[in-house]
Design an enzyme around this catalytic site. Structure first.
Site, mmCIF file in Angstrom:
data_model
loop_
_atom_site.group_PDB
_atom_site.id
_atom_site.type_symbol
_atom_site.label_atom_id
_atom_site.label_comp_id
_atom_site.label_asym_id
_atom_site.label_seq_id
_atom_site.Cartn_x
_atom_site.Cartn_y
_atom_site.Cartn_z
ATOM 1 N N THR A 173 24.876 -31.073 20.685
ATOM 2 C CA THR A 173 24.745 -29.659 19.896
ATOM 3 C C THR A 173 26.086 -28.951 19.887
ATOM 4 O OG1 THR A 173 23.580 -27.667 20.117
ATOM 5 C CG2 THR A 173 23.757 -28.825 22.153
ATOM 6 N N TYR A 211 21.030 -24.874 28.498
ATOM 7 C CA TYR A 211 20.961 -25.982 27.528
ATOM 8 C C TYR A 211 22.092 -26.589 27.239
ATOM 9 C CZ TYR A 211 20.172 -27.979 23.063
ATOM 10 O OH TYR A 211 19.763 -28.767 21.960
HETATM 11 N N1 LIG Z 1 16.566 -28.909 16.335
HETATM 12 C C1 LIG Z 1 17.785 -28.661 16.344
HETATM 13 O O1 LIG Z 1 18.172 -27.715 15.507
HETATM 14 C C2 LIG Z 1 18.705 -29.339 17.292
HETATM 15 C C3 LIG Z 1 20.221 -28.812 17.437
HETATM 16 C C4 LIG Z 1 21.020 -29.429 17.943
HETATM 17 C C5 LIG Z 1 20.641 -30.505 19.006
HETATM 18 N N2 LIG Z 1 19.365 -30.882 19.003
HETATM 19 C C6 LIG Z 1 19.130 -32.258 19.967
HETATM 20 O O2 LIG Z 1 18.380 -32.943 18.959
HETATM 21 C C7 LIG Z 1 17.457 -33.666 20.008
HETATM 22 C C8 LIG Z 1 15.873 -33.560 19.173
HETATM 23 O O3 LIG Z 1 15.565 -32.314 19.127
HETATM 24 P P1 LIG Z 1 14.321 -32.113 18.230
HETATM 25 O O4 LIG Z 1 14.444 -30.697 17.486
HETATM 26 O O5 LIG Z 1 13.546 -33.098 17.547
HETATM 27 O O6 LIG Z 1 13.109 -31.656 19.492
HETATM 28 P P2 LIG Z 1 11.654 -31.837 19.569
HETATM 29 O O7 LIG Z 1 11.141 -31.105 20.694
HETATM 30 O O8 LIG Z 1 11.034 -31.977 18.348
HETATM 31 O O9 LIG Z 1 11.879 -33.486 20.217
HETATM 32 C C9 LIG Z 1 12.055 -33.980 21.301
HETATM 33 C C10 LIG Z 1 11.106 -35.033 21.816
HETATM 34 O O10 LIG Z 1 11.293 -35.642 23.074
HETATM 35 C C11 LIG Z 1 10.039 -35.523 23.832
HETATM 36 N N3 LIG Z 1 10.352 -35.505 25.210
HETATM 37 C C12 LIG Z 1 11.100 -34.317 25.742
HETATM 38 N N4 LIG Z 1 11.304 -34.424 27.267
HETATM 39 C C13 LIG Z 1 10.816 -35.813 27.285
HETATM 40 C C14 LIG Z 1 10.928 -36.513 28.537
HETATM 41 N N5 LIG Z 1 11.355 -36.460 29.806
HETATM 42 N N6 LIG Z 1 10.441 -38.009 28.489
HETATM 43 C C15 LIG Z 1 9.938 -38.480 27.166
HETATM 44 N N7 LIG Z 1 9.914 -37.628 26.014
HETATM 45 C C16 LIG Z 1 10.335 -36.392 26.181
HETATM 46 C C17 LIG Z 1 9.347 -34.523 23.187
HETATM 47 O O11 LIG Z 1 7.855 -34.977 23.452
HETATM 48 C C18 LIG Z 1 9.688 -34.702 21.739
HETATM 49 O O12 LIG Z 1 8.729 -35.753 21.164
HETATM 50 C C19 LIG Z 1 17.516 -32.922 21.231
HETATM 51 O O13 LIG Z 1 18.286 -33.799 22.338
HETATM 52 C C20 LIG Z 1 18.071 -31.678 21.097
HETATM 53 O O14 LIG Z 1 18.833 -31.076 22.018
HETATM 54 C C21 LIG Z 1 18.367 -30.219 17.954
#
Ligand SMILES: NC(=O)c1ccc[n+]([C@@H]2O[C@H](COP(=O)([O-])OP(=O)(O)OC[C@H]3O[C@@H](n4cnc5c(N)ncnc54)[C@H](O)[C@@H]3O)[C@@H](O)[C@H]2O)c1
Length: 343
Positions: free
Chosen positions: A129, A153
Protein backbone atom coordinates in the site's frame (compact mmCIF):
# COMPACT_ATOMS: atom_id res chain seq x y z
CA UNK A 1 -0.58 -23.12 -13.14
CA UNK A 2 -2.44 -23.46 -9.86
CA UNK A 3 -2.75 -20.11 -8.10
CA UNK A 4 -3.56 -19.73 -4.41
CA UNK A 5 -5.41 -16.48 -3.67
CA UNK A 6 -5.87 -15.43 -0.05
CA UNK A 7 -8.68 -12.91 0.45
CA UNK A 8 -10.23 -13.84 -2.90
CA UNK A 9 -13.75 -13.19 -1.57
CA UNK A 10 -12.81 -9.56 -0.85
CA UNK A 11 -12.88 -6.48 -3.05
CA UNK A 12 -9.55 -6.53 -4.91
CA UNK A 13 -8.89 -10.27 -4.66
CA UNK A 14 -12.25 -11.09 -6.30
CA UNK A 15 -11.48 -8.87 -9.31
CA UNK A 16 -8.14 -10.62 -9.74
CA UNK A 17 -9.78 -14.07 -9.47
CA UNK A 18 -12.35 -12.96 -12.06
CA UNK A 19 -9.57 -12.05 -14.50
CA UNK A 20 -7.62 -15.25 -13.78
CA UNK A 21 -10.76 -17.28 -14.57
CA UNK A 22 -11.72 -15.30 -17.66
CA UNK A 23 -8.34 -14.56 -19.18
CA UNK A 24 -6.08 -17.49 -18.26
CA UNK A 25 -6.22 -21.29 -18.06
CA UNK A 26 -4.96 -21.34 -14.47
CA UNK A 27 -6.74 -23.18 -11.64
CA UNK A 28 -7.54 -20.93 -8.70
CA UNK A 29 -7.91 -21.81 -5.02
CA UNK A 30 -9.22 -19.17 -2.61
CA UNK A 31 -8.64 -19.10 1.13
CA UNK A 32 -10.86 -16.60 2.94
CA UNK A 33 -12.40 -16.34 6.42
CA UNK A 34 -15.26 -14.17 5.08
CA UNK A 35 -14.61 -11.51 7.75
CA UNK A 36 -15.05 -8.75 5.17
CA UNK A 37 -15.40 -10.93 2.07
CA UNK A 38 -18.74 -12.35 0.94
CA UNK A 39 -20.25 -15.69 0.04
CA UNK A 40 -22.25 -13.93 -2.70
CA UNK A 41 -18.95 -12.83 -4.31
CA UNK A 42 -17.76 -16.44 -4.26
CA UNK A 43 -21.05 -17.55 -5.85
CA UNK A 44 -20.54 -15.01 -8.66
CA UNK A 45 -16.95 -16.16 -9.17
CA UNK A 46 -18.20 -19.75 -9.35
CA UNK A 47 -20.62 -18.75 -12.16
CA UNK A 48 -17.80 -16.94 -13.96
CA UNK A 49 -15.64 -20.08 -13.70
CA UNK A 50 -18.44 -22.23 -15.14
CA UNK A 51 -19.10 -19.75 -17.93
CA UNK A 52 -15.47 -19.29 -18.96
CA UNK A 53 -14.70 -23.04 -18.87
CA UNK A 54 -10.99 -22.38 -18.31
CA UNK A 55 -9.45 -23.32 -14.98
CA UNK A 56 -11.17 -24.72 -11.89
CA UNK A 57 -12.12 -22.67 -8.84
CA UNK A 58 -11.92 -24.05 -5.31
CA UNK A 59 -12.67 -22.36 -1.97
CA UNK A 60 -11.44 -23.06 1.57
CA UNK A 61 -13.24 -21.24 4.38
CA UNK A 62 -10.25 -20.86 6.69
CA UNK A 63 -8.48 -18.26 8.79
CA UNK A 64 -4.82 -17.58 8.06
CA UNK A 65 -4.08 -17.54 11.79
CA UNK A 66 -4.97 -21.24 11.93
CA UNK A 67 -1.56 -22.48 10.84
CA UNK A 68 -2.42 -26.20 11.00
CA UNK A 69 -5.44 -25.80 8.68
CA UNK A 70 -3.50 -23.64 6.23
CA UNK A 71 -0.61 -26.11 6.19
CA UNK A 72 -3.09 -28.91 5.40
CA UNK A 73 -4.21 -26.91 2.34
CA UNK A 74 -0.58 -26.66 1.18
CA UNK A 75 -0.14 -30.40 1.83
CA UNK A 76 -3.16 -31.43 -0.23
CA UNK A 77 -2.54 -29.07 -3.17
CA UNK A 78 0.42 -28.20 -5.37
CA UNK A 79 0.48 -24.43 -5.84
CA UNK A 80 2.70 -22.61 -8.35
CA UNK A 81 2.05 -19.09 -7.09
CA UNK A 82 0.44 -17.25 -4.22
CA UNK A 83 -1.40 -13.93 -4.46
CA UNK A 84 -1.84 -12.60 -0.96
CA UNK A 85 -4.69 -10.09 -0.49
CA UNK A 86 -6.09 -11.14 2.90
CA UNK A 87 -5.47 -8.44 5.49
CA UNK A 88 -7.07 -5.99 7.88
CA UNK A 89 -7.15 -2.64 6.13
CA UNK A 90 -8.80 0.11 8.20
CA UNK A 91 -6.23 2.74 9.23
CA UNK A 92 -8.01 4.24 12.31
CA UNK A 93 -8.74 0.73 13.61
CA UNK A 94 -5.03 -0.08 13.28
CA UNK A 95 -4.22 2.84 15.58
CA UNK A 96 -6.74 1.61 18.19
CA UNK A 97 -5.86 -2.07 17.87
CA UNK A 98 -2.33 -2.39 16.49
CA UNK A 99 -1.88 -6.01 17.52
CA UNK A 100 -4.77 -7.04 15.27
CA UNK A 101 -2.80 -5.55 12.35
CA UNK A 102 0.60 -6.97 13.26
CA UNK A 103 -0.98 -10.39 13.76
CA UNK A 104 -3.35 -10.53 10.80
CA UNK A 105 -1.04 -8.71 8.41
CA UNK A 106 2.58 -9.26 9.41
CA UNK A 107 2.40 -12.53 11.34
CA UNK A 108 0.00 -14.31 8.97
CA UNK A 109 2.00 -13.10 5.96
CA UNK A 110 5.19 -14.42 7.57
CA UNK A 111 3.55 -17.80 8.12
CA UNK A 112 2.44 -17.91 4.49
CA UNK A 113 5.97 -17.07 3.34
CA UNK A 114 7.26 -19.88 5.54
CA UNK A 115 4.78 -22.33 3.99
CA UNK A 116 5.77 -21.18 0.50
CA UNK A 117 9.42 -21.92 1.18
CA UNK A 118 8.61 -25.30 2.78
CA UNK A 119 6.20 -26.41 0.04
CA UNK A 120 8.20 -24.93 -2.86
CA UNK A 121 5.76 -22.24 -3.94
CA UNK A 122 8.26 -19.95 -5.63
CA UNK A 123 6.12 -16.99 -6.72
CA UNK A 124 4.57 -14.64 -4.18
CA UNK A 125 2.57 -11.55 -5.21
CA UNK A 126 1.92 -9.26 -2.28
CA UNK A 127 -0.69 -6.51 -1.81
CA UNK A 128 1.12 -3.59 -0.27
CA UNK A 129 0.00 0.00 0.00
CA UNK A 130 0.96 3.64 -0.49
CA UNK A 131 0.43 3.89 3.31
CA UNK A 132 4.01 2.63 3.71
CA UNK A 133 5.21 6.07 2.50
CA UNK A 134 3.42 7.90 5.34
CA UNK A 135 3.58 11.61 4.53
CA UNK A 136 5.77 11.30 1.43
CA UNK A 137 8.90 13.37 1.06
CA UNK A 138 8.34 13.83 -2.69
CA UNK A 139 5.48 13.86 -5.21
CA UNK A 140 5.05 11.87 -7.36
CA UNK A 141 6.03 9.06 -5.02
CA UNK A 142 8.68 6.71 -6.39
CA UNK A 143 9.35 3.19 -5.15
CA UNK A 144 12.65 4.56 -3.81
CA UNK A 145 10.93 7.37 -1.86
CA UNK A 146 11.59 7.00 1.86
CA UNK A 147 9.19 4.55 3.50
CA UNK A 148 7.97 6.03 6.76
CA UNK A 149 4.55 4.66 7.77
CA UNK A 150 2.63 6.78 10.25
CA UNK A 151 0.17 4.12 11.40
CA UNK A 152 0.29 0.43 12.35
CA UNK A 153 -1.52 -0.58 9.13
CA UNK A 154 1.25 0.89 6.97
CA UNK A 155 3.96 -0.48 9.25
CA UNK A 156 2.41 -3.97 9.27
CA UNK A 157 2.65 -3.98 5.47
CA UNK A 158 6.19 -2.56 5.37
CA UNK A 159 7.33 -5.24 7.82
CA UNK A 160 5.78 -7.90 5.58
CA UNK A 161 7.64 -6.43 2.61
CA UNK A 162 10.88 -6.81 4.54
CA UNK A 163 10.17 -10.44 5.43
CA UNK A 164 9.55 -11.15 1.74
CA UNK A 165 12.78 -9.45 0.65
CA UNK A 166 14.94 -11.16 3.28
CA UNK A 167 13.40 -14.56 2.54
CA UNK A 168 13.96 -14.18 -1.21
CA UNK A 169 17.58 -13.12 -0.59
CA UNK A 170 18.19 -16.35 1.33
CA UNK A 171 16.15 -18.66 -0.95
CA UNK A 172 17.03 -18.55 -4.66
CA UNK A 173 13.84 -20.49 -5.57
CA UNK A 174 11.55 -17.98 -3.86
CA UNK A 175 10.57 -14.80 -5.66
CA UNK A 176 8.12 -12.01 -5.06
CA UNK A 177 6.47 -8.95 -6.51
CA UNK A 178 5.32 -6.31 -4.07
CA UNK A 179 2.59 -4.10 -5.52
CA UNK A 180 2.04 -0.85 -3.62
CA UNK A 181 -1.54 0.18 -4.39
CA UNK A 182 -2.65 3.80 -4.33
CA UNK A 183 -6.41 4.54 -3.97
CA UNK A 184 -8.35 1.61 -5.38
CA UNK A 185 -11.89 2.37 -6.57
CA UNK A 186 -14.67 1.39 -8.95
CA UNK A 187 -16.16 -2.02 -9.71
CA UNK A 188 -16.48 -4.62 -12.44
CA UNK A 189 -17.79 -2.85 -15.56
CA UNK A 190 -20.44 -5.60 -15.96
CA UNK A 191 -21.56 -4.91 -12.36
CA UNK A 192 -21.06 -8.51 -11.18
CA UNK A 193 -18.67 -7.84 -8.28
CA UNK A 194 -17.53 -4.77 -6.34
CA UNK A 195 -16.59 -3.47 -2.90
CA UNK A 196 -19.17 -5.20 -0.69
CA UNK A 197 -18.09 -4.24 2.82
CA UNK A 198 -20.67 -1.57 3.81
CA UNK A 199 -18.48 0.21 6.34
CA UNK A 200 -15.51 0.63 4.01
CA UNK A 201 -14.17 4.17 4.22
CA UNK A 202 -12.97 4.71 0.63
CA UNK A 203 -14.06 8.17 -0.58
CA UNK A 204 -15.64 7.05 -3.87
CA UNK A 205 -17.64 4.30 -2.18
CA UNK A 206 -18.78 6.71 0.55
CA UNK A 207 -19.78 9.29 -2.10
CA UNK A 208 -21.85 6.63 -3.91
CA UNK A 209 -23.50 5.57 -0.63
CA UNK A 210 -24.32 9.22 0.14
CA UNK A 211 -25.83 9.73 -3.31
CA UNK A 212 -28.05 6.71 -2.64
CA UNK A 213 -29.12 7.94 0.82
CA UNK A 214 -27.25 5.27 2.80
CA UNK A 215 -25.42 8.15 4.50
CA UNK A 216 -26.99 11.55 5.30
CA UNK A 217 -23.93 13.51 4.21
CA UNK A 218 -20.33 13.17 3.19
CA UNK A 219 -17.49 14.87 5.06
CA UNK A 220 -14.55 16.66 3.48
CA UNK A 221 -11.67 16.55 5.94
CA UNK A 222 -9.77 19.79 5.38
CA UNK A 223 -10.24 22.40 2.68
CA UNK A 224 -7.16 24.47 3.50
CA UNK A 225 -4.48 22.27 1.96
CA UNK A 226 -1.98 23.69 -0.50
CA UNK A 227 -3.82 22.23 -3.52
CA UNK A 228 -5.78 23.87 -6.34
CA UNK A 229 -9.13 23.77 -4.47
CA UNK A 230 -7.84 23.22 -0.90
CA UNK A 231 -8.94 19.58 -0.56
CA UNK A 232 -6.65 16.51 -0.63
CA UNK A 233 -5.63 14.96 -3.94
CA UNK A 234 -5.35 11.19 -4.43
CA UNK A 235 -4.37 8.85 -7.25
CA UNK A 236 -7.49 6.72 -7.89
CA UNK A 237 -6.92 3.48 -9.78
CA UNK A 238 -9.78 1.36 -11.16
CA UNK A 239 -9.86 -2.07 -9.53
CA UNK A 240 -9.81 -3.90 -12.88
CA UNK A 241 -6.63 -2.09 -13.94
CA UNK A 242 -5.10 -3.06 -10.62
CA UNK A 243 -6.25 -6.65 -11.21
CA UNK A 244 -4.62 -6.75 -14.64
CA UNK A 245 -1.33 -5.62 -13.04
CA UNK A 246 -1.45 -8.86 -10.99
CA UNK A 247 -1.79 -10.99 -14.12
CA UNK A 248 1.19 -9.15 -15.60
CA UNK A 249 3.11 -9.67 -12.35
CA UNK A 250 2.41 -13.40 -12.49
CA UNK A 251 3.71 -13.55 -16.05
CA UNK A 252 6.82 -11.60 -15.06
CA UNK A 253 7.64 -14.03 -12.24
CA UNK A 254 6.89 -17.02 -14.49
CA UNK A 255 9.59 -15.78 -16.86
CA UNK A 256 12.12 -16.27 -14.06
CA UNK A 257 12.54 -12.61 -13.16
CA UNK A 258 13.68 -11.61 -9.68
CA UNK A 259 11.86 -9.80 -6.88
CA UNK A 260 10.70 -6.26 -7.41
CA UNK A 261 8.60 -3.53 -5.78
CA UNK A 262 6.19 -1.55 -7.97
CA UNK A 263 3.80 1.34 -7.36
CA UNK A 264 0.29 0.84 -8.75
CA UNK A 265 -1.49 4.04 -9.65
CA UNK A 266 -2.15 6.21 -12.69
CA UNK A 267 0.42 8.90 -11.88
CA UNK A 268 -2.13 11.70 -11.57
CA UNK A 269 -4.88 12.53 -9.12
CA UNK A 270 -8.20 14.16 -8.32
CA UNK A 271 -9.23 16.29 -5.37
CA UNK A 272 -12.00 15.36 -2.93
CA UNK A 273 -14.14 18.15 -4.43
CA UNK A 274 -13.59 16.77 -7.95
CA UNK A 275 -14.60 13.27 -6.86
CA UNK A 276 -17.76 14.54 -5.13
CA UNK A 277 -18.72 16.70 -8.13
CA UNK A 278 -18.21 13.72 -10.47
CA UNK A 279 -20.36 11.47 -8.27
CA UNK A 280 -23.11 14.13 -8.17
CA UNK A 281 -22.96 14.45 -11.96
CA UNK A 282 -23.08 10.74 -12.80
CA UNK A 283 -25.75 9.95 -10.15
CA UNK A 284 -27.82 13.05 -10.89
CA UNK A 285 -28.19 13.54 -7.10
CA UNK A 286 -27.08 16.70 -5.30
CA UNK A 287 -26.23 15.15 -1.92
CA UNK A 288 -25.19 16.98 1.23
CA UNK A 289 -21.51 17.77 1.89
CA UNK A 290 -20.06 18.89 5.24
CA UNK A 291 -16.66 20.49 5.68
CA UNK A 292 -14.69 19.20 8.67
CA UNK A 293 -11.22 19.92 10.07
CA UNK A 294 -8.19 18.08 8.69
CA UNK A 295 -7.49 14.57 9.98
CA UNK A 296 -4.00 14.03 11.31
CA UNK A 297 -1.74 12.08 8.99
CA UNK A 298 -3.57 12.95 5.76
CA UNK A 299 -0.98 14.21 3.26
CA UNK A 300 -2.22 16.95 0.90
CA UNK A 301 -1.11 15.01 -2.16
CA UNK A 302 -0.56 11.32 -2.76
CA UNK A 303 0.31 10.55 -6.35
CA UNK A 304 2.31 7.63 -7.69
CA UNK A 305 5.18 7.61 -10.07
CA UNK A 306 4.00 4.60 -12.12
CA UNK A 307 6.78 4.65 -14.71
CA UNK A 308 8.29 1.38 -13.49
CA UNK A 309 5.18 -0.77 -13.53
CA UNK A 310 4.32 0.40 -17.04
CA UNK A 311 7.83 -0.23 -18.31
CA UNK A 312 8.75 -3.42 -16.44
CA UNK A 313 5.42 -5.27 -16.57
CA UNK A 314 4.25 -3.71 -19.84
CA UNK A 315 1.07 -2.75 -17.95
CA UNK A 316 -1.39 -0.68 -19.97
CA UNK A 317 -4.31 0.71 -17.92
CA UNK A 318 -7.75 0.60 -19.62
CA UNK A 319 -9.97 2.49 -17.18
CA UNK A 320 -8.11 5.69 -16.32
CA UNK A 321 -11.30 7.76 -16.28
CA UNK A 322 -12.85 9.27 -13.12
CA UNK A 323 -16.35 9.23 -14.67
CA UNK A 324 -16.11 5.49 -15.31
CA UNK A 325 -14.64 4.80 -11.87
CA UNK A 326 -17.50 6.72 -10.18
CA UNK A 327 -20.14 5.23 -12.50
CA UNK A 328 -19.09 1.61 -11.80
CA UNK A 329 -18.87 2.29 -8.04
CA UNK A 330 -22.33 3.90 -8.09
CA UNK A 331 -23.94 1.06 -10.09
CA UNK A 332 -22.48 -1.49 -7.67
CA UNK A 333 -23.77 0.38 -4.60
CA UNK A 334 -27.19 0.67 -6.20
CA UNK A 335 -27.29 -3.07 -6.78
CA UNK A 336 -26.09 -4.06 -3.30
CA UNK A 337 -27.28 -1.31 -0.97
CA UNK A 338 -30.30 -3.27 0.23
CA UNK A 339 -27.82 -5.63 1.97
CA UNK A 340 -26.61 -2.80 4.23
CA UNK A 341 -28.24 -0.89 7.08
CA UNK A 342 -28.41 2.90 6.87
CA UNK A 343 -25.63 4.62 8.90
N1 LIG B 1 -8.73 -1.16 -0.95
C1 LIG B 1 -7.70 -0.35 -1.09
O1 LIG B 1 -7.84 0.83 -1.49
C2 LIG B 1 -6.30 -0.85 -0.82
C3 LIG B 1 -5.23 0.06 -0.94
C4 LIG B 1 -3.95 -0.40 -0.69
C5 LIG B 1 -3.72 -1.72 -0.36
N2 LIG B 1 -4.77 -2.59 -0.22
C6 LIG B 1 -4.48 -3.99 0.14
O2 LIG B 1 -5.18 -4.85 -0.74
C7 LIG B 1 -5.56 -6.04 -0.07
C8 LIG B 1 -7.02 -6.35 -0.34
O3 LIG B 1 -7.80 -5.24 0.14
P1 LIG B 1 -9.37 -5.17 -0.13
O4 LIG B 1 -9.71 -3.73 -0.30
O5 LIG B 1 -9.75 -6.15 -1.18
O6 LIG B 1 -9.92 -5.63 1.30
P2 LIG B 1 -11.15 -6.59 1.64
O7 LIG B 1 -11.39 -6.41 3.11
O8 LIG B 1 -12.27 -6.39 0.71
O9 LIG B 1 -10.54 -8.04 1.36
C9 LIG B 1 -9.74 -8.74 2.28
C10 LIG B 1 -10.20 -10.20 2.25
O10 LIG B 1 -9.35 -10.97 3.12
C11 LIG B 1 -10.17 -11.76 3.97
N3 LIG B 1 -9.39 -11.96 5.20
C12 LIG B 1 -8.97 -10.99 6.06
N4 LIG B 1 -8.27 -11.55 7.07
C13 LIG B 1 -8.25 -12.89 6.83
C14 LIG B 1 -7.68 -14.00 7.51
N5 LIG B 1 -7.02 -13.87 8.67
N6 LIG B 1 -7.85 -15.25 6.99
C15 LIG B 1 -8.53 -15.42 5.84
N7 LIG B 1 -9.09 -14.39 5.13
C16 LIG B 1 -8.94 -13.15 5.63
C17 LIG B 1 -11.46 -10.99 4.14
O11 LIG B 1 -12.58 -11.79 4.49
C18 LIG B 1 -11.63 -10.37 2.74
O12 LIG B 1 -12.32 -11.25 1.88
C19 LIG B 1 -5.20 -5.84 1.39
O13 LIG B 1 -4.01 -6.55 1.65
C20 LIG B 1 -4.98 -4.35 1.53
O14 LIG B 1 -4.03 -4.05 2.51
C21 LIG B 1 -6.06 -2.18 -0.43
Amino acid sequence: MHILVTGGAGYIGSHVVKQLLEETEHDVTIIDNLSTGHQSTLDTLESIALESKHGDLRFYHADLSDFASIEKIFLTNRFDALMHFAASIVVPESVENPLKYYMNNTLNTTNLIRLCTEYKVGKFIFSSTAAIYGEPTEIPVKEATVANPINPYGMSKLMSERVLQDTAAANPDFNFIILRYFNVAGADVRNRIGQSFPNATHLIKVAAQTALGYRDKIYIFGTDYDTSDGSCIRDYIHVDDLASAHLKALKYLSQGNKGIILNCGYGHGFSVYEVIDTMKKISGIDFSVKISPRRSGDPALLISDCTNIKKILDWIPQYDDLNLICQTAFEWEKKTLHLSKKI
